[in-house]
Write a protein that holds these residues in place. Sequence first.
Motif, PDB file in Angstrom:
ATOM      1  N   GLN A 464       7.338  -6.967  11.164  1.00  0.00           N
ATOM      2  CA  GLN A 464       5.911  -6.717  11.365  1.00  0.00           C
ATOM      3  C   GLN A 464       5.555  -5.228  11.392  1.00  0.00           C
ATOM      4  OE1 GLN A 464       4.220  -5.448  14.199  1.00  0.00           O
ATOM      5  NE2 GLN A 464       2.155  -5.842  13.414  1.00  0.00           N
ATOM      6  N   PRO A 465       6.308  -4.376  12.130  1.00  0.00           N
ATOM      7  CA  PRO A 465       5.917  -2.964  12.166  1.00  0.00           C
ATOM      8  C   PRO A 465       6.045  -2.256  10.818  1.00  0.00           C
ATOM      9  CG  PRO A 465       7.381  -3.506  13.996  1.00  0.00           C
ATOM     10  CD  PRO A 465       7.435  -4.651  13.041  1.00  0.00           C
ATOM     11  N   LEU A 466       6.922  -2.761   9.943  1.00  0.00           N
ATOM     12  CA  LEU A 466       7.188  -2.080   8.680  1.00  0.00           C
ATOM     13  C   LEU A 466       6.370  -2.596   7.516  1.00  0.00           C
ATOM     14  CD1 LEU A 466      11.089  -1.707   8.745  1.00  0.00           C
ATOM     15  CD2 LEU A 466       9.356  -0.100   9.537  1.00  0.00           C
ATOM     16  N   PHE A 467       5.862  -3.840   7.617  1.00  0.00           N
ATOM     17  CA  PHE A 467       5.254  -4.441   6.426  1.00  0.00           C
ATOM     18  C   PHE A 467       3.897  -5.110   6.655  1.00  0.00           C
ATOM     19  CE2 PHE A 467       9.864  -4.343   5.788  1.00  0.00           C
ATOM     20  CZ  PHE A 467       9.909  -3.520   4.679  1.00  0.00           C
ATOM     21  N   ALA A 468       3.433  -5.214   7.876  1.00  0.00           N
ATOM     22  CA  ALA A 468       2.077  -5.728   8.105  1.00  0.00           C
ATOM     23  C   ALA A 468       1.073  -4.660   7.678  1.00  0.00           C
ATOM     24  CB  ALA A 468       1.881  -6.093   9.572  1.00  0.00           C
ATOM     25  N   SER A 469       0.002  -5.076   7.017  1.00  0.00           N
ATOM     26  CA  SER A 469      -0.973  -4.101   6.542  1.00  0.00           C
ATOM     27  C   SER A 469      -1.672  -3.382   7.686  1.00  0.00           C
ATOM     28  CB  SER A 469      -1.997  -4.781   5.627  1.00  0.00           C
ATOM     29  OG  SER A 469      -2.646  -5.834   6.298  1.00  0.00           O
ATOM     30  N   SER A 470      -1.674  -3.977   8.882  1.00  0.00           N
ATOM     31  CA  SER A 470      -2.285  -3.325  10.049  1.00  0.00           C
ATOM     32  C   SER A 470      -1.522  -2.078  10.467  1.00  0.00           C
ATOM     33  CB  SER A 470      -2.334  -4.306  11.226  1.00  0.00           C
ATOM     34  OG  SER A 470      -1.021  -4.719  11.594  1.00  0.00           O
ATOM     35  N   GLU A 471      -0.284  -1.918   9.985  1.00  0.00           N
ATOM     36  CA  GLU A 471       0.563  -0.789  10.389  1.00  0.00           C
ATOM     37  C   GLU A 471       0.537   0.358   9.382  1.00  0.00           C
ATOM     38  OE1 GLU A 471       1.865  -0.998  13.503  1.00  0.00           O
ATOM     39  OE2 GLU A 471       0.641  -2.812  13.404  1.00  0.00           O
ATOM     40  N   ILE A 472      -0.417   0.335   8.442  1.00  0.00           N
ATOM     41  CA  ILE A 472      -0.554   1.421   7.473  1.00  0.00           C
ATOM     42  C   ILE A 472      -1.414   2.523   8.079  1.00  0.00           C
ATOM     43  CG2 ILE A 472      -1.428   2.084   5.202  1.00  0.00           C
ATOM     44  CD1 ILE A 472      -0.957  -0.812   4.299  1.00  0.00           C
ATOM     45  N   GLY A 473      -0.876   3.750   8.155  1.00  0.00           N
ATOM     46  CA  GLY A 473      -1.630   4.863   8.700  1.00  0.00           C
ATOM     47  C   GLY A 473      -1.880   4.707  10.184  1.00  0.00           C
ATOM     48  N   GLY A 474      -2.656   5.612  10.732  1.00  0.00           N
ATOM     49  CA  GLY A 474      -2.991   5.547  12.147  1.00  0.00           C
ATOM     50  C   GLY A 474      -1.798   5.629  13.070  1.00  0.00           C
ATOM     51  N   GLY A 475      -0.705   6.204  12.588  1.00  0.00           N
ATOM     52  CA  GLY A 475       0.515   6.289  13.386  1.00  0.00           C
ATOM     53  C   GLY A 475       1.448   5.115  13.200  1.00  0.00           C
ATOM     54  N   GLY A 476       1.088   4.144  12.354  1.00  0.00           N
ATOM     55  CA  GLY A 476       1.948   2.995  12.099  1.00  0.00           C
ATOM     56  C   GLY A 476       3.112   3.365  11.196  1.00  0.00           C
ATOM     57  N   TYR A 477       4.113   2.473  11.128  1.00  0.00           N
ATOM     58  CA  TYR A 477       5.338   2.781  10.396  1.00  0.00           C
ATOM     59  C   TYR A 477       5.520   1.948   9.135  1.00  0.00           C
ATOM     60  CZ  TYR A 477       6.514   5.734  14.285  1.00  0.00           C
ATOM     61  OH  TYR A 477       6.490   6.733  15.228  1.00  0.00           O
ATOM     62  N   ASN A 478       4.413   1.464   8.567  1.00  0.00           N
ATOM     63  CA  ASN A 478       4.468   0.846   7.254  1.00  0.00           C
ATOM     64  C   ASN A 478       4.461   1.977   6.235  1.00  0.00           C
ATOM     65  OD1 ASN A 478       4.047  -0.496   4.824  1.00  0.00           O
ATOM     66  ND2 ASN A 478       2.567  -1.949   5.677  1.00  0.00           N
ATOM     67  N   THR A 479       5.619   2.632   6.101  1.00  0.00           N
ATOM     68  CA  THR A 479       5.714   3.841   5.275  1.00  0.00           C
ATOM     69  C   THR A 479       5.653   3.527   3.791  1.00  0.00           C
ATOM     70  OG1 THR A 479       8.135   3.728   5.469  1.00  0.00           O
ATOM     71  CG2 THR A 479       6.969   5.171   7.009  1.00  0.00           C
ATOM     72  N   ALA A 480       5.877   2.265   3.407  1.00  0.00           N
ATOM     73  CA  ALA A 480       5.694   1.859   2.011  1.00  0.00           C
ATOM     74  C   ALA A 480       4.232   1.571   1.713  1.00  0.00           C
ATOM     75  CB  ALA A 480       6.538   0.626   1.696  1.00  0.00           C
ATOM     76  N   ARG A 481       3.390   1.589   2.754  1.00  0.00           N
ATOM     77  CA  ARG A 481       1.957   1.299   2.620  1.00  0.00           C
ATOM     78  C   ARG A 481       1.755  -0.011   1.859  1.00  0.00           C
ATOM     79  NH1 ARG A 481      -1.555   5.855   4.346  1.00  0.00           N
ATOM     80  NH2 ARG A 481      -0.050   6.949   5.623  1.00  0.00           N
TER      81      ARG A 481
END
Length: 557
Positions: A464-481
């Motif tokens: 969830q932290p790496l691939f949920a769209s809610s974790e894009i930007g804002g300090g989230g860790y979806n670094t693949a966006r």
Amino acid sequence: MHLGKAVAAVGVGLLLAACGANDEPSSTPAGEDLKPGGTLTILTDNTTFPFDPAKSQGLAITSNGLVHRRLTTWKVAKGQTTEVVPDLAEDTGKASDGGRTWTFTLKDGLKFSDGSPITSADVKWGIERSFAPAFSGGLGYHKTLLEGGPGYQGPFDGKELDSVETPDDRTVVFHLSRPYGDWPWVVSTPAFSPVPEGKGAEADYGEHPVTSGPYQVSAYEKGVQVTLTRNPHWDEKSDEVRLGLPDKVVFSLGQDATVVSQRLVEDTGDDQSAFSASFVSPAQLAQLRGDPDASRRLVTSESGALAFLALNTQRGVLTDPEVRKAFQYAVDKSAYQVASAGNAKLAGDIATTLITPGINGREEFDLYKTKPTGDPDKARKLLAEAGHPNGLDGLQLVVGTENNYPEKAQAIQAALAKANIRVDIRSLDSDAYDAEVTTNPNPTYDLTLTSWQPDFPSPNANLQPLFASSEIGGGGYNTARYSDPDIDQLIEEAQSTVDADEAGSRWAAIDKKILEDSPVVPLIYTRNSFLHGSKVVNFLIGEFPAYQDYRLVGLSQ
């Protein structure tokens, strides 16, 4: 837990012993002399070390676990997946209302270090306190899951969080905004440590907390050391995971990791009763191979965080999944191993899945079978089929300056060049890296190298932290966006599944479905290596996490 930055002092079974001539982790006895006594020193490069549960992102098995108990905790063992087990509570929670309501009953007779009883009101207060803006920074899974959590500002203005009920002194009832099967793991995070009701308003509470574990903070010298001594009211019979062996634990602050390793190699004086909270660097690992005595005191994990190459799926040619799939074959994972630790065995096994070993529900698979060195010919062929017969030019690979990332980036750059993928490397310090990769709404990076250690051993905390769209930007860790509505829906459905086996099957399917889109290239499951002095015993690393279990360490008497 983002491991692009150096991690120190975070982070049962047999000792995963020194890597000697064969450079492979092996099993040796954990030590016969498990008698209480002595002063254990933990050498850390941290300059501050407050024990405030609201502000902590620490794992259940490391420093905060010595002073604070939670509703549940982790049982870690060699060769077994890590389990959630009762800590302050009698069990791991009873679910009702389809997983929206969870009820816990505290064990009888629990006391704080000041001798006062631990009640459900103290657990509630500790949780509410974590919502106060002045005490932000800790793990916050509960803040969006508890009904009324978003917008709640803590208890210091007299307002309660109604979704945490305490019908009597031993019962805590949680009302969630949606079903959540991993709630027993969430209540093992630091915010679920009790704080005496009405206390903890002061900013420096972490320097003199009222504790529930085997130790209490007896002295706090900023930038110098923190001293823990025994909590006389800790009941070992009610605690199935902590041994509480040393009489005293001293955290020695502001230590240079390289100097610490050299001191532990020399193994004299108080350093014989010490261990390092920092990883041993690749250069020092190479040096230790020629020192049999020190090698016997080098403990290496079986596996660890997932190291991966993230492809910015919202940028340029990388928006095309067919282009991204070429990277799965272009990368030389064996070269990354050598760049990480100078040695493949010490670096960690090659990764093909997103869910890391030691976590229940993981299924092993490999969608992109190739040699460890990669297959640049196949990568070039896939790029040509995707409309890029001349390869790719001008991609930017952004990395941090710590943890040997510039050298790792060079290994990636060289491998990609063989597949006609030409990249430029940009190295940034920790703050600049976070600003560009996790915060910037319109970043300019195409690729980044990083790693991820789940905050608790569930596939949920992997994916969830790496691939949920809610974790894009804002300090989230979806670094693949990476943003896919179908994946978001599948993640929410898996999170809502209370039955562990069913949830595990759902998470394994999500793992495969994400990798079919190739937003990241899994590289290795990183191994961590730690040094300890010759008087340290029961220095154990289980299947998860890849850190020593502070709760079990003792000293030979």
